[in-house]
Design a protein around this motif. Structure first.
Motif, PDB file in Angstrom:
ATOM      1  N   PRO A  62       0.804  -1.224   0.000  1.00  0.00           N
ATOM      2  CA  PRO A  62       0.000   0.000   0.000  1.00  0.00           C
ATOM      3  C   PRO A  62       0.837   1.273   0.000  1.00  0.00           C
ATOM      4  CG  PRO A  62      -0.836  -1.564   1.626  1.00  0.00           C
ATOM      5  CD  PRO A  62       0.460  -2.112   1.143  1.00  0.00           C
ATOM      6  N   VAL A  63       0.328   2.270  -0.707  1.00  0.00           N
ATOM      7  CA  VAL A  63       0.844   3.636  -0.627  1.00  0.00           C
ATOM      8  C   VAL A  63      -0.311   4.508  -0.144  1.00  0.00           C
ATOM      9  CG1 VAL A  63       1.818   5.610  -1.850  1.00  0.00           C
ATOM     10  CG2 VAL A  63       2.533   3.291  -2.471  1.00  0.00           C
ATOM     11  N   VAL A  64      -0.134   5.123   0.997  1.00  0.00           N
ATOM     12  CA  VAL A  64      -1.158   5.996   1.572  1.00  0.00           C
ATOM     13  C   VAL A  64      -0.937   7.413   1.044  1.00  0.00           C
ATOM     14  CG1 VAL A  64      -2.049   6.992   3.709  1.00  0.00           C
ATOM     15  CG2 VAL A  64      -1.389   4.581   3.638  1.00  0.00           C
ATOM     16  N   ILE A  65      -2.013   8.032   0.569  1.00  0.00           N
ATOM     17  CA  ILE A  65      -1.949   9.384   0.011  1.00  0.00           C
ATOM     18  C   ILE A  65      -2.700  10.331   0.938  1.00  0.00           C
ATOM     19  CG2 ILE A  65      -2.536  10.847  -1.958  1.00  0.00           C
ATOM     20  CD1 ILE A  65      -2.428   8.400  -3.745  1.00  0.00           C
ATOM     21  N   TYR A  66      -2.003  11.387   1.378  1.00  0.00           N
ATOM     22  CA  TYR A  66      -2.603  12.381   2.275  1.00  0.00           C
ATOM     23  C   TYR A  66      -2.794  13.721   1.563  1.00  0.00           C
ATOM     24  CZ  TYR A  66      -1.071   9.360   6.162  1.00  0.00           C
ATOM     25  OH  TYR A  66      -0.873   8.309   7.023  1.00  0.00           O
ATOM     26  N   PRO A  67      -3.863  14.455   1.887  1.00  0.00           N
ATOM     27  CA  PRO A  67      -3.973  15.844   1.434  1.00  0.00           C
ATOM     28  C   PRO A  67      -3.155  16.732   2.362  1.00  0.00           C
ATOM     29  CG  PRO A  67      -5.941  15.223   2.653  1.00  0.00           C
ATOM     30  CD  PRO A  67      -5.063  14.013   2.624  1.00  0.00           C
ATOM     31  N   ALA A  68      -1.822  16.674   2.218  1.00  0.00           N
ATOM     32  CA  ALA A  68      -0.922  17.345   3.155  1.00  0.00           C
ATOM     33  C   ALA A  68       0.428  17.571   2.504  1.00  0.00           C
ATOM     34  CB  ALA A  68      -0.758  16.485   4.420  1.00  0.00           C
ATOM     35  N   SER A  69       1.282  18.297   3.181  1.00  0.00           N
ATOM     36  CA  SER A  69       2.657  18.487   2.734  1.00  0.00           C
ATOM     37  C   SER A  69       3.505  17.299   3.172  1.00  0.00           C
ATOM     38  CB  SER A  69       3.225  19.772   3.340  1.00  0.00           C
ATOM     39  OG  SER A  69       3.387  19.594   4.742  1.00  0.00           O
ATOM     40  N   GLY A  70       4.774  17.294   2.739  1.00  0.00           N
ATOM     41  CA  GLY A  70       5.680  16.237   3.146  1.00  0.00           C
ATOM     42  C   GLY A  70       5.888  16.184   4.638  1.00  0.00           C
ATOM     43  N   THR A  71       5.802  17.329   5.309  1.00  0.00           N
ATOM     44  CA  THR A  71       5.945  17.363   6.763  1.00  0.00           C
ATOM     45  C   THR A  71       4.876  16.505   7.427  1.00  0.00           C
ATOM     46  OG1 THR A  71       6.858  19.598   6.597  1.00  0.00           O
ATOM     47  CG2 THR A  71       6.089  18.891   8.765  1.00  0.00           C
ATOM     48  N   GLY A  72       3.671  16.545   6.882  1.00  0.00           N
ATOM     49  CA  GLY A  72       2.609  15.696   7.411  1.00  0.00           C
ATOM     50  C   GLY A  72       2.934  14.225   7.259  1.00  0.00           C
ATOM     51  N   ALA A  73       3.517  13.851   6.120  1.00  0.00           N
ATOM     52  CA  ALA A  73       3.877  12.449   5.894  1.00  0.00           C
ATOM     53  C   ALA A  73       5.024  12.008   6.797  1.00  0.00           C
ATOM     54  CB  ALA A  73       4.227  12.229   4.425  1.00  0.00           C
ATOM     55  N   TRP A  74       5.926  12.919   7.154  1.00  0.00           N
ATOM     56  CA  TRP A  74       6.935  12.616   8.184  1.00  0.00           C
ATOM     57  C   TRP A  74       6.249  12.185   9.478  1.00  0.00           C
ATOM     58  CZ3 TRP A  74      10.473  17.589   8.336  1.00  0.00           C
ATOM     59  CH2 TRP A  74      11.516  17.456   7.417  1.00  0.00           C
ATOM     60  N   GLU A  75       5.286  13.032   9.901  1.00  0.00           N
ATOM     61  CA  GLU A  75       4.593  12.748  11.164  1.00  0.00           C
ATOM     62  C   GLU A  75       3.823  11.446  11.079  1.00  0.00           C
ATOM     63  OE1 GLU A  75       1.383  14.798  14.249  1.00  0.00           O
ATOM     64  OE2 GLU A  75       2.623  16.058  12.954  1.00  0.00           O
ATOM     65  N   ALA A  76       3.170  11.206   9.954  1.00  0.00           N
ATOM     66  CA  ALA A  76       2.410   9.963   9.788  1.00  0.00           C
ATOM     67  C   ALA A  76       3.311   8.741   9.918  1.00  0.00           C
ATOM     68  CB  ALA A  76       1.705   9.973   8.437  1.00  0.00           C
ATOM     69  N   THR A  93      22.242  14.818   7.605  1.00  0.00           N
ATOM     70  CA  THR A  93      22.813  15.082   6.283  1.00  0.00           C
ATOM     71  C   THR A  93      22.475  16.491   5.804  1.00  0.00           C
ATOM     72  OG1 THR A  93      20.855  13.956   5.391  1.00  0.00           O
ATOM     73  CG2 THR A  93      22.921  12.699   5.451  1.00  0.00           C
ATOM     74  N   GLY A  94      21.688  17.233   6.576  1.00  0.00           N
ATOM     75  CA  GLY A  94      21.309  18.567   6.158  1.00  0.00           C
ATOM     76  C   GLY A  94      20.107  19.069   6.923  1.00  0.00           C
ATOM     77  N   HIS A  95      19.489  20.102   6.370  1.00  0.00           N
ATOM     78  CA  HIS A  95      18.411  20.814   7.050  1.00  0.00           C
ATOM     79  C   HIS A  95      17.174  19.940   7.251  1.00  0.00           C
ATOM     80  CE1 HIS A  95      16.214  24.366   8.325  1.00  0.00           C
ATOM     81  NE2 HIS A  95      15.290  24.165   7.410  1.00  0.00           N
ATOM     82  N   PHE A  96      16.838  19.125   6.256  1.00  0.00           N
ATOM     83  CA  PHE A  96      15.590  18.374   6.370  1.00  0.00           C
ATOM     84  C   PHE A  96      15.733  17.167   7.295  1.00  0.00           C
ATOM     85  CE2 PHE A  96      15.087  21.022   2.661  1.00  0.00           C
ATOM     86  CZ  PHE A  96      13.868  21.614   2.963  1.00  0.00           C
ATOM     87  N   ALA A  97      16.902  16.560   7.320  1.00  0.00           N
ATOM     88  CA  ALA A  97      17.154  15.533   8.326  1.00  0.00           C
ATOM     89  C   ALA A  97      17.059  16.135   9.721  1.00  0.00           C
ATOM     90  CB  ALA A  97      18.533  14.914   8.107  1.00  0.00           C
ATOM     91  N   THR A  98      17.528  17.374   9.872  1.00  0.00           N
ATOM     92  CA  THR A  98      17.470  18.063  11.163  1.00  0.00           C
ATOM     93  C   THR A  98      16.028  18.335  11.574  1.00  0.00           C
ATOM     94  OG1 THR A  98      19.624  19.078  10.723  1.00  0.00           O
ATOM     95  CG2 THR A  98      18.255  20.108  12.413  1.00  0.00           C
ATOM     96  N   LEU A  99      15.199  18.760  10.633  1.00  0.00           N
ATOM     97  CA  LEU A  99      13.790  19.033  10.940  1.00  0.00           C
ATOM     98  C   LEU A  99      13.041  17.754  11.323  1.00  0.00           C
ATOM     99  CD1 LEU A  99      12.794  21.657   8.219  1.00  0.00           C
ATOM    100  CD2 LEU A  99      13.394  22.055  10.613  1.00  0.00           C
TER     101      LEU A  99
END
Length: 410
Positions: A62-76, A93-99
């Motif tokens: 399965p691939v779950v699709i959310y009406p959200a940004s990538g940040t939401g999928a991180w949390e999911a 490795t950078g800013h997004f790994a840090t977030l």
């Protein structure tokens, strides 16, 4: 009325590493009439999109699709698989790994943030922001966890802030070599449909991605691609989740529907994006990105500047970071390019703010759009007083001409 069109003369060049330019075909798809998200027409659209996106992730699961940004999928990804207080191993490795690491802290997890152990004379304050995930460090740390307290390893595939694409298959091998049961979670928000990615083959448990990069859509859709192991973990995990919960979404997706209102018109565009990518062919898409990236790096090297990524083995095909000499404000260069040449470049983020800028060459990008972008960069660098060794635009043209001829002969 407020004028929202700030670029009336000619085409604005959006050369940031996402959101990427949206093709006209996808804009037209988004203009289709909105339909009943409970009706039969939507069910057919939903089934088509869900089947197609699995092919893009290269997964049978399965691939779950959310009406959200990538940040939401991180949390999911975290909320569906983990419990309060769980230990998580992450790699800077950078800013997004840090977030993502910061999010894990906010959710009540206990992330351990591994860092690159080397040094770098050009960026001594952040040497790890020039290199990819070090699989050997992950293996060594997991071997020191015989009680299996670490529940997940979280890494970024294509680090958009630096232009580094890490070897995810090597991370999987490291986890297996340590004999550790931790879940492998990967952010490929900017890598999907631009850089080679194989969810099933590489043994990833949760892959996180978004719509606004290689898929060429506006922001507003994000994804969790799942493994059976991840789905099993979600049945015992106790972090609170409701909107993000996989179980109801997976169940309703069987017939093409969602348990809440999906973003119908973006799903129209996603269907078209999948069709465009598959018409070109995934392997051809990846080869195009690699070729454009090589041309861009040829330009940076001809200018006499440093590519942000210091390891050629993990150069990103999605974007190229340009590290400027000490004392040169990269944001001043970006400002000159924007003001004089109607082009947006990516800013340096976090530890590299003001030290570098980023050239996106992903999604709907071809030889001529890249050449124009490099020409704008070259003029902007000169206006900002940066001394260049030679023309990077000409170096890129030579590379593109030579490789195009080679492709024709093939």
């Amino acid at each position: 009325m407020l004028n929202l069109n700030f670029h009336p003369a000619g085409r604005h060049f959006l050369q940031i590493p996402g959101p990427s330019p949206v093709p006209d075909r996808l804009l037209r798809a988004m203009s289709y009439p909105t339909i009943d998200h409970r009706g039969p027409e939507f069910g057919a659209l939903g089934r088509q999109v869900l089947a197609g996106i699995r092919r893009i992730f290269r997964t049978q699961h399965p691939v779950v699709i959310y009406p959200a940004s990538g940040t939401g999928a991180w949390e999911a990804a975290l909320a569906n698989t983990l419990s309060p207080g769980d230990a998580v191993l992450m790699f800077e490795t950078g800013h997004f790994a840090t977030l993502w690491n910061r999010m894990a802290l906010r959710l009540g997890l206990q992330p351990e943030f591994l860092r690159y152990e080397g040094t770098d004379p050009h960026l001594p304050e952040a040497p790890g922001w020039r290199h990819g995930v070090q699989a050997g460090q992950i293996e060594e740390r997991l071997r020191r966890d015989p009680q299996h307290a670490i529940k997940a390893v979280c890494v970024v595939h294509n680090e958009t802030s630096t232009g580094v694409t890490s070897d995810i298959a090597a991370v999987r091998r490291a986890i297996d070599a340590a004999g550790h049961p931790a879940l492998l979670m990967v952010d490929t928000i900017s890598g999907l449909a631009s850089a080679d990615y194989r969810h099933d083959e590489w043994g990833v448990d949760v892959t996180v991605s978004g719509s606004q990069k290689g898929l060429m859509l506006p922001p507003g859709i994000s994804f969790n691609a799942l493994s059976p192991k991840a789905v099993a973990a979600s049945k015992t995990a106790t972090l609170p989740r409701s909107f993000w919960a996989w179980d109801e979404i997976i169940e309703m997706n069987r017939t093409g529907y969602w348990p809440y209102t999906p973003n119908t018109n973006l799903l129209y565009a996603l269907s078209e994006a999948i069709a465009m990518i598959e018409a070109e062919g995934l392997e051809q898409v990846f080869a195009r990105h690699q070729r454009l990236a090589a041309a861009c790096r040829a330009a940076v090297q001809a200018w006499g500047l440093e590519v942000q990524c210091a390891d050629p083995a993990v150069y990103s095909p999605v974007l190229t970071g340009v590290l400027l000499p000490q004392g040169v404000d990269a944001d001043k260069v970006r400002e000159a390019v924007y003001r004089h040449f109607n082009m947006s470049l990516g800013a340096g983020l976090g530890k590299v703010k003001g030290r570098m800028f980023r050239i996106g060459h992903l999604g709907e990008c071809n030889d001529l759009s890249l050449v124009a972008a490099l020409g704008g960069c070259e003029m902007g660098l000169k206006l900002a007083g940066v001394r260049l060794r030679e023309s990077g635009t000409l170096a890129a043209l030579e590379h593109l001409g030579r490789t195009a001829a080679r492709q024709d002969r093939g």
